[in-house]
Design a protein around this motif. Structure first.
Motif, PDB file in Angstrom:
ATOM      1  N   GLN A  62      81.918  37.622  24.571  1.00 33.97           N
ATOM      2  CA  GLN A  62      81.444  37.862  25.797  1.00 33.97           C
ATOM      3  C   GLN A  62      79.973  38.507  25.681  1.00 33.97           C
ATOM      4  OE1 GLN A  62      83.996  40.591  27.813  1.00 33.97           O
ATOM      5  NE2 GLN A  62      85.801  39.336  27.481  1.00 33.97           N
ATOM      6  N   LEU A  63      79.436  38.638  24.607  1.00 30.18           N
ATOM      7  CA  LEU A  63      77.987  39.256  24.346  1.00 30.18           C
ATOM      8  C   LEU A  63      77.049  37.812  25.062  1.00 30.18           C
ATOM      9  CD1 LEU A  63      78.301  40.853  21.018  1.00 30.18           C
ATOM     10  CD2 LEU A  63      78.143  41.898  23.220  1.00 30.18           C
ATOM     11  N   GLN A  64      75.735  38.566  25.287  1.00 27.83           N
ATOM     12  CA  GLN A  64      74.854  37.558  25.754  1.00 27.83           C
ATOM     13  C   GLN A  64      73.532  37.826  24.610  1.00 27.83           C
ATOM     14  OE1 GLN A  64      74.280  38.405  29.770  1.00 27.83           O
ATOM     15  NE2 GLN A  64      76.431  38.143  30.389  1.00 27.83           N
ATOM     16  N   PRO A  65      72.627  36.618  24.449  1.00 26.58           N
ATOM     17  CA  PRO A  65      71.665  36.750  23.705  1.00 26.58           C
ATOM     18  C   PRO A  65      70.539  37.510  24.455  1.00 26.58           C
ATOM     19  CG  PRO A  65      71.982  34.483  24.522  1.00 26.58           C
ATOM     20  CD  PRO A  65      73.038  35.408  24.911  1.00 26.58           C
ATOM     21  N   LEU A  66      69.581  38.145  23.795  1.00 28.63           N
ATOM     22  CA  LEU A  66      68.686  38.730  24.001  1.00 28.63           C
ATOM     23  C   LEU A  66      67.719  38.364  24.862  1.00 28.63           C
ATOM     24  CD1 LEU A  66      67.194  41.587  24.378  1.00 28.63           C
ATOM     25  CD2 LEU A  66      66.154  41.504  21.950  1.00 28.63           C
ATOM     26  N   ASN A  67      67.193  36.972  24.116  1.00 26.89           N
ATOM     27  CA  ASN A  67      66.324  36.123  24.923  1.00 26.89           C
ATOM     28  C   ASN A  67      66.530  34.620  24.152  1.00 26.89           C
ATOM     29  OD1 ASN A  67      64.790  36.163  22.249  1.00 26.89           O
ATOM     30  ND2 ASN A  67      63.546  37.744  23.267  1.00 26.89           N
ATOM     31  N   SER A  68      65.623  33.852  24.659  1.00 26.35           N
ATOM     32  CA  SER A  68      65.795  32.335  24.043  1.00 26.35           C
ATOM     33  C   SER A  68      65.257  32.255  22.753  1.00 26.35           C
ATOM     34  CB  SER A  68      65.082  31.256  24.844  1.00 26.35           C
ATOM     35  OG  SER A  68      63.729  31.431  25.094  1.00 26.35           O
ATOM     36  N   GLN A  69      64.553  33.108  22.395  1.00 25.37           N
ATOM     37  CA  GLN A  69      64.008  33.307  20.783  1.00 25.37           C
ATOM     38  C   GLN A  69      65.154  33.187  19.772  1.00 25.37           C
ATOM     39  OE1 GLN A  69      60.871  35.865  20.953  1.00 25.37           O
ATOM     40  NE2 GLN A  69      59.581  34.348  21.704  1.00 25.37           N
ATOM     41  N   VAL A  70      66.040  34.255  20.157  1.00 21.99           N
ATOM     42  CA  VAL A  70      67.224  34.804  19.263  1.00 21.99           C
ATOM     43  C   VAL A  70      68.558  33.910  19.669  1.00 21.99           C
ATOM     44  CG1 VAL A  70      66.148  36.807  18.962  1.00 21.99           C
ATOM     45  CG2 VAL A  70      68.003  36.509  20.695  1.00 21.99           C
ATOM     46  N   ASN A  71      68.479  32.843  20.493  1.00 19.91           N
ATOM     47  CA  ASN A  71      69.712  32.123  20.790  1.00 19.91           C
ATOM     48  C   ASN A  71      70.228  31.452  19.526  1.00 19.91           C
ATOM     49  OD1 ASN A  71      71.408  31.224  22.520  1.00 19.91           O
ATOM     50  ND2 ASN A  71      70.235  29.509  23.356  1.00 19.91           N
ATOM     51  N   ALA A  72      69.527  30.784  18.600  1.00 15.26           N
ATOM     52  CA  ALA A  72      70.114  30.338  17.536  1.00 15.26           C
ATOM     53  C   ALA A  72      70.754  31.159  16.686  1.00 15.26           C
ATOM     54  CB  ALA A  72      69.023  29.450  16.714  1.00 15.26           C
ATOM     55  N   THR A  73      70.287  32.394  16.461  1.00 12.79           N
ATOM     56  CA  THR A  73      70.718  33.136  15.452  1.00 12.79           C
ATOM     57  C   THR A  73      72.128  33.653  16.112  1.00 12.79           C
ATOM     58  OG1 THR A  73      68.514  34.073  14.649  1.00 12.79           O
ATOM     59  CG2 THR A  73      70.427  35.584  14.393  1.00 12.79           C
ATOM     60  N   PHE A  74      72.086  33.983  17.299  1.00 12.97           N
ATOM     61  CA  PHE A  74      73.107  34.360  18.339  1.00 12.97           C
ATOM     62  C   PHE A  74      74.309  33.579  18.191  1.00 12.97           C
ATOM     63  CE2 PHE A  74      75.449  35.021  22.297  1.00 12.97           C
ATOM     64  CZ  PHE A  74      75.731  36.355  22.264  1.00 12.97           C
ATOM     65  N   THR A  75      74.023  32.209  18.171  1.00 12.58           N
ATOM     66  CA  THR A  75      74.974  31.268  18.402  1.00 12.58           C
ATOM     67  C   THR A  75      75.752  31.178  17.113  1.00 12.58           C
ATOM     68  OG1 THR A  75      73.757  30.071  19.980  1.00 12.58           O
ATOM     69  CG2 THR A  75      75.492  28.981  18.839  1.00 12.58           C
ATOM     70  N   LYS A  76      74.832  31.311  15.943  1.00 10.06           N
ATOM     71  CA  LYS A  76      75.637  31.357  14.520  1.00 10.06           C
ATOM     72  C   LYS A  76      76.522  32.231  14.422  1.00 10.06           C
ATOM     73  CE  LYS A  76      71.952  28.722  12.292  1.00 10.06           C
ATOM     74  NZ  LYS A  76      70.855  28.688  11.268  1.00 10.06           N
ATOM     75  N   ALA A  77      76.089  33.608  14.862  1.00  8.91           N
ATOM     76  CA  ALA A  77      76.863  34.649  14.851  1.00  8.91           C
ATOM     77  C   ALA A  77      78.221  34.686  15.426  1.00  8.91           C
ATOM     78  CB  ALA A  77      75.995  36.086  15.171  1.00  8.91           C
ATOM     79  N   ILE A  78      78.077  34.389  16.638  1.00 10.44           N
ATOM     80  CA  ILE A  78      79.223  33.907  17.385  1.00 10.44           C
ATOM     81  C   ILE A  78      80.199  33.101  16.890  1.00 10.44           C
ATOM     82  CG2 ILE A  78      80.181  33.629  19.700  1.00 10.44           C
ATOM     83  CD1 ILE A  78      79.012  36.253  19.498  1.00 10.44           C
ATOM     84  N   ARG A  79      79.706  32.219  16.190  1.00 12.34           N
ATOM     85  CA  ARG A  79      80.570  30.962  15.421  1.00 12.34           C
ATOM     86  C   ARG A  79      81.476  31.687  14.617  1.00 12.34           C
ATOM     87  NH1 ARG A  79      77.033  26.761  13.815  1.00 12.34           N
ATOM     88  NH2 ARG A  79      76.594  26.494  15.827  1.00 12.34           N
ATOM     89  N   VAL A  80      80.895  32.598  13.707  1.00 14.36           N
ATOM     90  CA  VAL A  80      81.662  33.359  12.684  1.00 14.36           C
ATOM     91  C   VAL A  80      82.734  34.041  13.435  1.00 14.36           C
ATOM     92  CG1 VAL A  80      81.521  35.193  11.070  1.00 14.36           C
ATOM     93  CG2 VAL A  80      79.792  33.561  11.056  1.00 14.36           C
ATOM     94  N   PHE A  81      82.628  34.834  14.327  1.00 14.10           N
ATOM     95  CA  PHE A  81      83.577  35.582  15.113  1.00 14.10           C
ATOM     96  C   PHE A  81      84.788  34.565  15.669  1.00 14.10           C
ATOM     97  CE2 PHE A  81      80.349  38.675  15.650  1.00 14.10           C
ATOM     98  CZ  PHE A  81      80.784  39.611  14.658  1.00 14.10           C
ATOM     99  N   ARG A  82      84.427  33.351  16.167  1.00 11.22           N
ATOM    100  CA  ARG A  82      85.262  32.452  16.681  1.00 11.22           C
ATOM    101  C   ARG A  82      86.382  31.956  15.687  1.00 11.22           C
ATOM    102  NH1 ARG A  82      81.375  29.483  20.339  1.00 11.22           N
ATOM    103  NH2 ARG A  82      81.561  30.481  22.670  1.00 11.22           N
ATOM    104  N   LYS A  83      85.716  31.714  14.329  1.00 14.00           N
ATOM    105  CA  LYS A  83      86.349  31.219  13.364  1.00 14.00           C
ATOM    106  C   LYS A  83      87.107  32.235  12.695  1.00 14.00           C
ATOM    107  CE  LYS A  83      83.339  27.447  11.755  1.00 14.00           C
ATOM    108  NZ  LYS A  83      82.476  27.229  10.764  1.00 14.00           N
ATOM    109  N   TYR A  84      86.869  33.498  12.754  1.00 17.25           N
ATOM    110  CA  TYR A  84      87.711  34.703  12.260  1.00 17.25           C
ATOM    111  C   TYR A  84      89.060  34.784  12.754  1.00 17.25           C
ATOM    112  CZ  TYR A  84      89.125  39.440  10.729  1.00 17.25           C
ATOM    113  OH  TYR A  84      89.625  40.425  10.160  1.00 17.25           O
ATOM    114  N   THR A  85      90.112  34.749  11.884  1.00 22.15           N
ATOM    115  CA  THR A  85      91.356  34.649  12.263  1.00 22.15           C
ATOM    116  C   THR A  85      92.130  36.139  11.925  1.00 22.15           C
ATOM    117  OG1 THR A  85      92.400  33.734  10.308  1.00 22.15           O
ATOM    118  CG2 THR A  85      92.144  32.494  12.362  1.00 22.15           C
ATOM    119  N   ILE A  86      92.707  36.735  13.001  1.00 16.31           N
ATOM    120  CA  ILE A  86      93.302  37.974  12.802  1.00 16.31           C
ATOM    121  C   ILE A  86      94.731  38.094  12.539  1.00 16.31           C
ATOM    122  CG2 ILE A  86      93.809  40.228  13.831  1.00 16.31           C
ATOM    123  CD1 ILE A  86      91.372  39.313  15.649  1.00 16.31           C
TER     124      ILE A  86
END
Length: 187
Positions: free
Chosen positions: A120-144
């Motif tokens: 549910q987090l949102q990126p700070l701005n469009s400049q960090v969008n790529a970093t943000f998307t990669k980070a969120i992808r790690v959480f999506r793949k993480y299984t609990i």
């Protein structure tokens, strides 16, 4: 190649005859078949020992690798959280349910809350969008791991906090799990 094996067998047989002749065991007329069988038996015993050693090494290394895989995953998540702390929008956003100090049986539920919250987090701005998307992808793949017993507290029961505090609490929980993982590996 075959000649080398035969000469080494013959050398072994000659050594055995010489030893048995001087040992006065009463067996002076040993045929080469008996000595050859003794030679192969010693080779077979060495081979069995080698195979058993290799199997023990393989199984012990897979057990260590399985335990350390979780620790590697926790370290990866910590790095991602550190990246996200600088790339997350903290003002004018919805606050997130933030588990703090979950009890022993509720850790998996807390991790699930954090995983859902990070999505549910949102990126700070469009400049960090790529970093943000990669980070969120790690959480999506993480299984609990599924909790063994049902935890009484749900995500909604935890207090809501701003995204940066949410990530700080998430990092504290992962550090605690990482510390527990290392302590169980050493004992």
């Amino acid at each position: 190649m075959g000649g080398v094996c035969i000469s080494s067998r013959e050398q072994y047989i000659d050594r055995c005859r010489a030893y048995l002749g001087t040992a006065q065991t009463g067996v002076l007329n040993l045929d080469s078949t008996t000595l050859l069988l003794a030679y192969f038996k010693t080779k077979l015993i060495r081979m069995e020992r080698t195979i058993i050693f290799c199997m023990l090494f393989f199984f012990s290394s897979t057990v260590l690798a399985a335990a350390s895989h979780r620790a590697v995953k926790y370290r990866q998540i910590l790095l991602v959280i550190e990246k996200l702390e600088h790339a997350v929008k903290d003002k004018d956003v919805e606050w997130l349910h933030t588990p703090e100090n979950p009890v022993e049986g509720c850790v998996d539920t807390a991790l699930s809350c954090f995983k859902n919250g990070t999505l549910q987090l949102q990126p700070l701005n469009s400049q960090v969008n790529a970093t943000f998307t990669k980070a969120i992808r790690v959480f999506r793949k993480y299984t609990i791991r599924s909790p063994g017993k049902q935890c009484e507290s749900s995500c909604e029961s935890y207090k809501k906090k701003p995204p940066k505090e949410f990530l700080t609490s998430f990092a504290k929980l992962i550090q605690k799990l990482l510390k527990n993982e290392y302590s169980t590996q050493q004992s």
